[in-house]
Scaffold this motif. Structure first.
Motif, PDB file in Angstrom:
ATOM      1  N   ASP A  41       0.823  -1.210   0.000  1.00 50.88           N
ATOM      2  CA  ASP A  41       0.000   0.000   0.000  1.00 50.88           C
ATOM      3  C   ASP A  41       0.857   1.259   0.000  1.00 50.88           C
ATOM      4  O   ASP A  41       0.446   2.315   0.476  1.00 50.88           O
ATOM      5  CB  ASP A  41      -0.936  -0.004   1.207  1.00 50.88           C
ATOM      6  CG  ASP A  41      -2.020  -1.050   1.071  1.00 50.88           C
ATOM      7  OD1 ASP A  41      -2.506  -1.254  -0.055  1.00 50.88           O
ATOM      8  OD2 ASP A  41      -2.361  -1.680   2.079  1.00 50.88           O
ATOM      9  N   PHE A  42       2.054   1.132  -0.480  1.00 50.25           N
ATOM     10  CA  PHE A  42       2.954   2.261  -0.694  1.00 50.25           C
ATOM     11  C   PHE A  42       3.778   1.902  -1.914  1.00 50.25           C
ATOM     12  O   PHE A  42       3.769   0.749  -2.377  1.00 50.25           O
ATOM     13  CB  PHE A  42       3.855   2.513   0.524  1.00 50.25           C
ATOM     14  CG  PHE A  42       4.598   1.291   0.987  1.00 50.25           C
ATOM     15  CD1 PHE A  42       5.851   0.986   0.478  1.00 50.25           C
ATOM     16  CD2 PHE A  42       4.042   0.433   1.928  1.00 50.25           C
ATOM     17  CE1 PHE A  42       6.531  -0.151   0.884  1.00 50.25           C
ATOM     18  CE2 PHE A  42       4.721  -0.709   2.343  1.00 50.25           C
ATOM     19  CZ  PHE A  42       5.958  -1.007   1.825  1.00 50.25           C
ATOM     20  N   ASP A  43       4.509   2.865  -2.437  1.00 55.05           N
ATOM     21  CA  ASP A  43       5.257   2.649  -3.673  1.00 55.05           C
ATOM     22  C   ASP A  43       6.720   2.361  -3.346  1.00 55.05           C
ATOM     23  O   ASP A  43       7.378   3.143  -2.652  1.00 55.05           O
ATOM     24  CB  ASP A  43       5.149   3.883  -4.578  1.00 55.05           C
ATOM     25  CG  ASP A  43       5.522   3.579  -6.017  1.00 55.05           C
ATOM     26  OD1 ASP A  43       6.537   2.890  -6.230  1.00 55.05           O
ATOM     27  OD2 ASP A  43       4.792   4.033  -6.920  1.00 55.05           O
ATOM     28  N   LEU A  44       7.246   1.259  -3.850  1.00 53.91           N
ATOM     29  CA  LEU A  44       8.643   0.896  -3.605  1.00 53.91           C
ATOM     30  C   LEU A  44       9.616   1.949  -4.128  1.00 53.91           C
ATOM     31  O   LEU A  44      10.757   2.037  -3.665  1.00 53.91           O
ATOM     32  CB  LEU A  44       8.967  -0.445  -4.279  1.00 53.91           C
ATOM     33  CG  LEU A  44       8.434  -1.713  -3.626  1.00 53.91           C
ATOM     34  CD1 LEU A  44       8.803  -2.924  -4.475  1.00 53.91           C
ATOM     35  CD2 LEU A  44       8.987  -1.869  -2.218  1.00 53.91           C
ATOM     36  N   LEU A  45       9.184   2.727  -5.096  1.00 54.53           N
ATOM     37  CA  LEU A  45      10.072   3.728  -5.697  1.00 54.53           C
ATOM     38  C   LEU A  45      10.036   5.068  -4.960  1.00 54.53           C
ATOM     39  O   LEU A  45      10.767   5.987  -5.323  1.00 54.53           O
ATOM     40  CB  LEU A  45       9.701   3.940  -7.168  1.00 54.53           C
ATOM     41  CG  LEU A  45       9.719   2.698  -8.061  1.00 54.53           C
ATOM     42  CD1 LEU A  45       9.441   3.091  -9.503  1.00 54.53           C
ATOM     43  CD2 LEU A  45      11.046   1.966  -7.952  1.00 54.53           C
ATOM     44  N   ASP A  46       9.216   5.181  -3.945  1.00 58.14           N
ATOM     45  CA  ASP A  46       9.067   6.422  -3.187  1.00 58.14           C
ATOM     46  C   ASP A  46      10.156   6.485  -2.117  1.00 58.14           C
ATOM     47  O   ASP A  46      10.141   5.698  -1.161  1.00 58.14           O
ATOM     48  CB  ASP A  46       7.678   6.463  -2.542  1.00 58.14           C
ATOM     49  CG  ASP A  46       7.413   7.749  -1.783  1.00 58.14           C
ATOM     50  OD1 ASP A  46       8.355   8.538  -1.573  1.00 58.14           O
ATOM     51  OD2 ASP A  46       6.251   7.954  -1.372  1.00 58.14           O
ATOM     52  N   PRO A  47      11.132   7.402  -2.222  1.00 57.76           N
ATOM     53  CA  PRO A  47      12.237   7.445  -1.258  1.00 57.76           C
ATOM     54  C   PRO A  47      11.845   7.987   0.112  1.00 57.76           C
ATOM     55  O   PRO A  47      12.689   8.032   1.010  1.00 57.76           O
ATOM     56  CB  PRO A  47      13.261   8.361  -1.937  1.00 57.76           C
ATOM     57  CG  PRO A  47      12.445   9.250  -2.814  1.00 57.76           C
ATOM     58  CD  PRO A  47      11.302   8.412  -3.300  1.00 57.76           C
ATOM     59  N   THR A  48      10.575   8.395   0.285  1.00 61.99           N
ATOM     60  CA  THR A  48      10.122   8.812   1.612  1.00 61.99           C
ATOM     61  C   THR A  48       9.437   7.662   2.347  1.00 61.99           C
ATOM     62  O   THR A  48       8.840   7.879   3.400  1.00 61.99           O
ATOM     63  CB  THR A  48       9.151  10.008   1.532  1.00 61.99           C
ATOM     64  OG1 THR A  48       7.923   9.588   0.906  1.00 61.99           O
ATOM     65  CG2 THR A  48       9.752  11.159   0.756  1.00 61.99           C
ATOM     66  N   LYS A  49       9.537   6.450   1.830  1.00 67.01           N
ATOM     67  CA  LYS A  49       8.885   5.281   2.435  1.00 67.01           C
ATOM     68  C   LYS A  49       9.906   4.193   2.756  1.00 67.01           C
ATOM     69  O   LYS A  49      10.870   3.985   2.023  1.00 67.01           O
ATOM     70  CB  LYS A  49       7.828   4.700   1.490  1.00 67.01           C
ATOM     71  CG  LYS A  49       6.730   5.668   1.068  1.00 67.01           C
ATOM     72  CD  LYS A  49       5.872   6.100   2.242  1.00 67.01           C
ATOM     73  CE  LYS A  49       4.659   6.892   1.776  1.00 67.01           C
ATOM     74  NZ  LYS A  49       5.003   8.174   1.120  1.00 67.01           N
TER      75      LYS A  49
END
Length: 721
Positions: free
Chosen positions: A301-309
């Motif tokens: 439920d989040f994006d693997l490419l999002d560096p804030t996660k």
């Protein structure tokens, strides 16, 4: 390798270096110019008479002054202040399952590494103890070429797209009209930027936590931040997150301690790393990876490419694939630590990039930075940057070229050079980018999957213990109290209310403000707001609401070892030598380091009449530089220490910072000079980490060492109301 063996090896290496620079015939001991001309007088310039003008023909003076005037190079825009060490990496049997990278194939092999730790925001002359992210960059000198794992001690970042990186750095750096404050985020421009960028909220939780003030470089985790790719020998691709897990556990200082350490020893982290390696207490980390099969890219439920996660470890456990040991300090700070050039684009076959938009921007930025700092595209020829793999290409010339290329051919294809250098086939180790299909229109947009800015910020905050939450609240109170514009504070309270209502209320109370009924809209002036100016947070993601891995206190990495911990012994003339030696021997057996703090800078006399060497004069040190304090027995010593004005402050700060205090026999009387001991019943002393020969249940040494294994006694801190 045992410490004594390691020390002998280090001493032998030092002797070999001395021999290398001092030949037996003494011929290389003469001072020379850069051209090898021996210098007869380095103390006086050439003059027309002993009181006359200096002469332009003095080539010795001109060379010396010219070189001195050009000794400095531009410092790094970020990560300017750092410290580094040499070491090695050794994979385990698991590593080769995930990547075909050569250095991960043989569990019996080792790869040389050079690691640089750093603060981010401050200039080169700033303090080690600023509240800041710490850089954690590792250069692997593999047989297939250099691989740079350029990361931080925090697994995420402030922004999602590299286009905002200059804005972030401009905001956090000293404000341009007066260049203040130095190495600090507690000012208007930083929080103005953050208050308009909700994507930063997860990172803010980490940056305001104790992760931003580590006890030591040796006691902090490292992360690759971005999602990378592994490609194995079957050409199967997996997404991967890199983790460095420290052998000594994850530990921090408290903020009051950090402030005082900055005044006592602004090189605290540098000195700690250097001295640990010199003593043979080699820092060690395990390298772990979270491996996500390519088929599972969109299952979260989040994006693997999002560096804030992050990828919570409860969802994807960390698999250990090797270890890293740092066992040698640099020979020259400038030549190695300052000139080392890291680049996230330095990868080897078996490792590749993803479409993380922050990573993509860094691939450009680092090359540009090296050109500016090091003055030439030949920065790869500087010894610390040279790969151990042979270099063959048609790149030529430029400033400071050191490679002497022979022959007439510098192009490809060619026949005059026999076709050399040849291009390597994949089977011969040639690098091939992963064959990822891309079918999209060119747009300046962000994926909707990047739009949740609060769920993981909430996950981080709620995963902390009460003590750690209180530290985050106090950090936000401190930082925002330094902000002069009320509207910025109000916007930040609105954002904090989207993370946790109680967090926002507690911060507001410290500011004398009220939490706004609704956050300012649009909350992000850059991206994410719809046509009506609204941006609603998405529902909480489906993973667990807390994660023990995010708390340093709950984290299983919070090792109980006391190896390399610094213990201050407060001593004066008349100290009981047996009390000193018994505790000292027990602590050193566990790997701790004992420092004798005396009332002078040289030596003191024990009650038995023996001389005890002093490591530090009480006047020059503070308790914040040590992990625990022990007061040996000796009536005369205690009477003398009672006369020292600094003793109450030394002990009160030790107690305030929740560290272990030990006292043997008459040493207990010195505790009566403090503010805290009279407030505690004898039964509560040991519960509070105060170990005395009167209260100990086993033996004083055993109980003191056991208490040190707890590192801090947080029970002393009063919870915020």
């Amino acid at each position: 390798m045992k410490k004594n063996d390691a020390n002998r090896n280090l001493e032998e290496n030092a002797k070999q270096k001395d021999l290398a620079y001092n030949k037996s015939d003494g011929t290389d001991q003469f001072m020379t110019t850069d051209q090898g001309v021996k210098v007869n007088d380095d103390n006086n310039s050439l003059k027309a008479g002993d009181r006359g003008p200096s002469l332009l023909e003095d080539f010795i003076l001109r060379e010396k002054i010219t070189h001195f005037d050009h000794e400095r190079i531009p410092e790094r825009i970020v990560h300017a202040r750092g410290s580094a060490a040499h070491g090695y990496f050794q994979p385990n049997a698991e590593a080769k399952k995930y990547s075909k990278a050569g250095f991960l194939q043989d569990a019996n092999s080792t790869t040389p590494v050079f690691v640089r730790f750093s603060t981010v925001a401050g200039f080169r002359g700033s303090t080690d103890m600023a509240r800041d992210v710490r850089g954690f960059a590792v250069k692997f000198y593999t047989e297939e070429g250099n691989f740079d794992l350029v990361g931080n001690n925090i697994p995420i970042f402030f922004i999602q797209d590299a286009a905002k990186f200059p804005d972030l750095v401009h905001a956090v750096k000293p404000e341009p009209h007066h260049e203040m404050p130095q190495a600090a985020s507690a000012h208007d421009t930083f929080w103005d930027f953050i208050s308009l960028m909700p994507e930063s909220m997860h990172m803010i939780m980490w940056a305001m936590s104790d992760r931003a003030i580590p006890r030591s470089y040796r006691m902090m985790e490292g992360f690759g931040v971005h999602t990378f790719r592994f490609i194995n020998k079957k050409n199967e691709s997996s997404f991967v997150k890199f983790h460095w897990k420290p052998k000594l556990g994850t530990h921090a200082v408290v903020w009051d301690e950090a402030v005082k350490i900055s005044g006592n020893d602004p090189d605290f982290h540098r000195r700690d790393l250097w001295e640990a390696i010199e003593s043979g207490s080699f820092p060690e980390w395990e390298l772990g990876v979270q491996v996500i099969p390519e088929a599972d890219e969109h299952k979260f439920d989040f994006d693997l490419l999002d560096p804030t996660k992050i990828v919570p470890e409860e969802l994807v456990p960390v698999t250990i694939i090797g270890k890293m040991v740092l066992n040698r300090n640099p020979d020259n700070f400038f030549a190695e630590t300052e000139q080392v050039a890291f680049h996230p684009g330095h990868i080897v076959p078996g490792i590749d990039f993803t479409n993380d938009p922050l990573l993509q921007g860094r691939l450009f930025s680092y090359t540009d930075t090296q050109l500016s700092r090091l003055g030439s595209p030949n920065f790869h020829e500087i010894p610390i940057n040279r790969p151990i793999a042979p270099m063959h290409n048609n790149q030529r010339d430029g400033h400071m070229r050191q490679e002497i290329n022979v022959g007439r051919v510098s192009y490809h294809p060619n026949s005059l050079g026999g076709g050399c250098p040849f291009q390597a086939k994949i089977a011969e180790g040639g690098f091939e980018s992963y064959n990822e299909r891309i079918d999209a229109k060119k747009v300046r947009e962000r994926s909707e999957s990047f739009a949740d800015h609060f769920s993981q910020a909430k996950l981080f905050f709620e995963s902390q213990t009460q003590v750690e939450q209180d530290h985050i609240i106090n950090a936000l109170r401190f930082e925002l109290s330094k902000v002069e514009v009320p509207a910025i504070r109000e916007r930040m309270l609105g954002l904090l209310s989207q993370v946790d209502t109680n967090l926002a209320k507690a911060v507001a109370k410290g500011l004398g403000m009220q939490v706004p009924r609704s956050p300012e809209r649009p909350m992000n002036h850059g991206v994410g707001a719809d046509d009506k100016g609204k941006q609603e947070p998405k529902p909480l993601v489906k993973y667990a609401q807390t994660s023990d891995a995010l708390s340093m206190i709950k984290n299983k990495l919070n090792s109980d070892t006391i190896e390399s911990r610094q213990v201050a012994f407060l001593c004066a003339d008349g100290v009981d030598g047996n009390s000193v030696n018994t505790m000292k021997a027990a602590l050193e057996k566990e790997g701790a380091t004992v420092k004798i703090i005396g009332t002078n800078a040289t030596a003191i006399k024990t009650a038995e009449g023996k001389e005890l060497k002093v490591d530090h004069n009480l006047l020059t040190v503070s308790s914040v530089l040590f992990d625990a304090v022990f007061i040996p027995a000796g009536e005369a010593s205690i009477d003398r220490l009672k006369e020292e004005e600094k003793i109450p402050e030394f002990l009160n700060d030790t107690y305030k910072h929740c560290k272990v205090i030990g006292a043997d026999q008459e040493g207990i009387l010195l505790l009566n000079e403090t503010n805290f001991v009279l407030q505690l019943s004898e039964a509560k002393l040991e519960e509070q980490g105060i170990i005395t020969s009167d209260t100990t249940k086993a033996s004083l040494t055993a109980d003191f060492i056991s208490a040190m294994g707890e590192h801090r006694f947080w029970i002393r801190e009063k919870p915020l109301t």
